[in-house]
Design a protein around this motif. Structure first.
Motif, PDB file in Angstrom:
ATOM      1  N   MET A  34       0.809  -1.219   0.000  1.00  0.00           N
ATOM      2  CA  MET A  34       0.000   0.000   0.000  1.00  0.00           C
ATOM      3  C   MET A  34       0.844   1.271   0.000  1.00  0.00           C
ATOM      4  SD  MET A  34      -3.038  -1.012  -0.408  1.00  0.00           S
ATOM      5  CE  MET A  34      -3.957   0.487  -0.112  1.00  0.00           C
ATOM      6  N   GLU A  35       2.154   1.126  -0.210  1.00  0.00           N
ATOM      7  CA  GLU A  35       2.995   2.322  -0.316  1.00  0.00           C
ATOM      8  C   GLU A  35       2.709   3.016  -1.641  1.00  0.00           C
ATOM      9  OE1 GLU A  35       7.060   1.118   0.316  1.00  0.00           O
ATOM     10  OE2 GLU A  35       6.698   0.708   2.428  1.00  0.00           O
ATOM     11  N   PRO A  36       2.680   4.318  -1.710  1.00  0.00           N
ATOM     12  CA  PRO A  36       3.110   5.281  -0.704  1.00  0.00           C
ATOM     13  C   PRO A  36       2.024   5.704   0.287  1.00  0.00           C
ATOM     14  CG  PRO A  36       2.595   6.456  -2.698  1.00  0.00           C
ATOM     15  CD  PRO A  36       2.378   4.990  -2.988  1.00  0.00           C
ATOM     16  N   ASP A  85      -1.795  -0.371  -3.878  1.00  0.00           N
ATOM     17  CA  ASP A  85      -1.367   0.897  -4.464  1.00  0.00           C
ATOM     18  C   ASP A  85      -0.124   0.745  -5.328  1.00  0.00           C
ATOM     19  OD1 ASP A  85      -3.476   2.047  -3.200  1.00  0.00           O
ATOM     20  OD2 ASP A  85      -2.296   3.286  -1.828  1.00  0.00           O
ATOM     21  N   ARG A  86       0.575  -0.359  -5.203  1.00  0.00           N
ATOM     22  CA  ARG A  86       1.810  -0.573  -5.974  1.00  0.00           C
ATOM     23  C   ARG A  86       1.539  -1.470  -7.163  1.00  0.00           C
ATOM     24  NH1 ARG A  86       6.989  -1.669  -2.489  1.00  0.00           N
ATOM     25  NH2 ARG A  86       7.828  -1.409  -4.582  1.00  0.00           N
ATOM     26  N   LYS A  87       2.024  -1.055  -8.300  1.00  0.00           N
ATOM     27  CA  LYS A  87       1.817  -1.801  -9.542  1.00  0.00           C
ATOM     28  C   LYS A  87       2.572  -3.129  -9.549  1.00  0.00           C
ATOM     29  CE  LYS A  87      -0.842   1.320 -11.021  1.00  0.00           C
ATOM     30  NZ  LYS A  87      -2.150   1.240 -10.458  1.00  0.00           N
ATOM     31  N   GLU A  88       3.571  -3.288  -8.669  1.00  0.00           N
ATOM     32  CA  GLU A  88       4.318  -4.546  -8.592  1.00  0.00           C
ATOM     33  C   GLU A  88       3.450  -5.699  -8.094  1.00  0.00           C
ATOM     34  OE1 GLU A  88       7.207  -1.161  -7.936  1.00  0.00           O
ATOM     35  OE2 GLU A  88       5.274  -1.706  -7.115  1.00  0.00           O
ATOM     36  N   TYR A  89       2.338  -5.371  -7.463  1.00  0.00           N
ATOM     37  CA  TYR A  89       1.420  -6.381  -6.942  1.00  0.00           C
ATOM     38  C   TYR A  89       0.195  -6.451  -7.846  1.00  0.00           C
ATOM     39  CZ  TYR A  89       4.199  -6.183  -2.676  1.00  0.00           C
ATOM     40  OH  TYR A  89       5.217  -6.233  -1.772  1.00  0.00           O
ATOM     41  N   SER A  90      -0.284  -7.644  -8.079  1.00  0.00           N
ATOM     42  CA  SER A  90      -1.451  -7.831  -8.953  1.00  0.00           C
ATOM     43  C   SER A  90      -2.751  -7.670  -8.164  1.00  0.00           C
ATOM     44  CB  SER A  90      -1.421  -9.231  -9.562  1.00  0.00           C
ATOM     45  OG  SER A  90      -0.273  -9.396 -10.353  1.00  0.00           O
TER      46      SER A  90
END
Length: 124
Positions: A34-36, A85-90
């Protein structure tokens, strides 16, 4: 005032003492998904326990034995869309039954820590 506004918009503020109610709990943010918005290990959310989907917002879910904060939206087809919130996670979808098994609570407030050292001293 217009009747079109939600009644809670003009409600009295929640008394400070209510924030210490046993139905509320402070949950640390334990992962970086959930960063940032929330910093892992540094930020906290206030949670009201729930066992069901209420409306699109932030929820705490149990995933792989850990409590994690996620953005959640219900879909017209009945599925629950779970997002980070991070695109690295699906993103992924859950059935309503799967969501009700995983949900621990609904986020009702962000807790902003101003001085971690002072908190550590206060609780030691």
């Amino acid at each position: 005032m217009s009747a079109n506004f939600p009644s809670s918009l003009f409600a009295d503020p929640v008394p400070a003492g209510a924030l210490q109610h046993p139905n509320l709990r402070i949950q640390p943010v334990l992962c970086d998904a959930m960063e940032p918005t929330y910093r892992r290990g540094r930020d906290y959310v206030m949670v009201v326990p729930t066992e069901q989907y209420h409306y699109p917002t932030l929820y705490v879910l149990e995933m792989n034995g850990a409590a994690v904060v996620r953005r959640v939206e219900g879909r017209l087809d009945g599925r629950i869309h779970v997002m980070t919130d991070r695109k690295e996670y699906s993103d992924y979808f859950l059935t309503r039954e799967e969501f009700e098994t995983a949900v621990l609570g609904i986020v009702v407030a962000d807790v902003v820590v101003r001085d971690e050292n002072l908190i550590r001293k206060a609780v030691s």
